[in-house]
Design a protein around this motif. Sequence first.
Motif, PDB file in Angstrom:
ATOM      1  N   VAL A 309      -5.868  -6.205   4.518  1.00  0.00           N
ATOM      2  CA  VAL A 309      -5.496  -5.027   3.724  1.00  0.00           C
ATOM      3  C   VAL A 309      -4.199  -5.292   2.967  1.00  0.00           C
ATOM      4  CG1 VAL A 309      -4.709  -2.628   3.858  1.00  0.00           C
ATOM      5  CG2 VAL A 309      -6.726  -3.352   5.144  1.00  0.00           C
ATOM      6  N   ASN A 312      -4.962  -7.610   0.054  1.00  0.00           N
ATOM      7  CA  ASN A 312      -5.694  -6.877  -0.978  1.00  0.00           C
ATOM      8  C   ASN A 312      -4.764  -5.955  -1.756  1.00  0.00           C
ATOM      9  OD1 ASN A 312      -8.057  -8.099  -0.201  1.00  0.00           O
ATOM     10  ND2 ASN A 312      -8.938  -6.300   0.776  1.00  0.00           N
ATOM     11  N   THR A 369     -11.203  -2.890   0.522  1.00  0.00           N
ATOM     12  CA  THR A 369     -10.107  -2.304   1.291  1.00  0.00           C
ATOM     13  C   THR A 369     -10.516  -0.965   1.898  1.00  0.00           C
ATOM     14  OG1 THR A 369      -8.475  -3.375  -0.140  1.00  0.00           O
ATOM     15  CG2 THR A 369      -7.714  -1.516   1.173  1.00  0.00           C
TER      16      THR A 369
END
Length: 385
Positions: A309, A312, A369
């Motif tokens: 995450v 991203n 995500t």
Amino acid sequence: MLAERFARAASVAALHADAVDREGRFPAEAVAALKAERLLGLQIPRQFGGEGAGLTDIAEGCYALGQACSAAAMVFAMHHIKVSSLVSHGLDSAWHCRLMERIASEQLLVASSTTEAGIGGDLRNSLCAVEAEDGVFALAKDASVISYGAQADLILATARRNAEAATSDQVLVALLSDQITLERTSTWDTLGMRGTCSDGFRLEARGVPVEQILPKPFAEIAAQSMLAASHLLWSSVWFGIASFAVDRARVFVQAEARKRQGQVPPTALRLAELSNALQAMKATLVSALRRFEDAQGNADLLDSLAFSVMLNNLKTTASDMAVDIVQRALGIVGLAGYKNGTPFSLGRPLRDVLSAPLMIGNDRILANTAKLLLVQKSSGQLMSA
């Protein structure tokens, strides 16, 4: 003296940047300078003739080159993204260790072939497959994009493990330029980043020793090195482009101030806001680089949802911020930035940075995500989010 070596290569890149963009040609002079400065083997471990540099060192080079020539910076970044995969996952293979020695000693330029006709930029799926028999393999791939493929000394290509494997069961294979044929199927005639020469090719290889297949699954390589290297080094290139634009805006406002002794130009406030945005972009990038360096050797952390995450978010945030910063710099400079051939021209960096949200499209990354966030648990700590 690494900064000085980067600066010398960047100065060469800057001299030819406009011609590279105008002619849509490979930044040959910049790459020759990178080789002369021995910068293509930086990441290679010292026992194989390299300098054992970390990704933060490489990011500094991407930043320096990004201020000079976006295409040269992106070539340097993409080369080191692939080298990071070799360094992280090739140490258990004698053949790949010898290859790393060659990259360091001969300054080989490494390219990537992950995109494929029929799947686009989904690097975690392949249609083509390795066909192995009697210790050698063949591979045929309709690669929709291979950046600087015609100029590369080595291509790392993804493919299914075998003809019966699922599309996500992939391996990464190293293919030397004299082991392959490339038939151009499309040309790279684009708005910006023209010098990356990201043409499409039909790639074919036959009689390649199976030892050139990296021993670890590509899923592991992508999660533990390639994803991080891509987002971190691309973001460093974009930060370089944004910094260049802010610098031109600053010089423009300073010139306006000299014309109006005792008065602060109205654009000075906009410049202050722009400086703030650039600092925020830098903080985002530096934080991500530190977290990656701290995570080295920790496979569980590198594979974690929280780490994915974070990476991203870095990519989507940095790419959007870079575009916004360059556009706002153009607003400050005005017509002098819109026109080509002025000391404040921003047309080339603006066109180049517009590629940032499109390189692995931000919508695709945000959708991924979103799925991760559905199952991620809160860390509950301020400094470990």
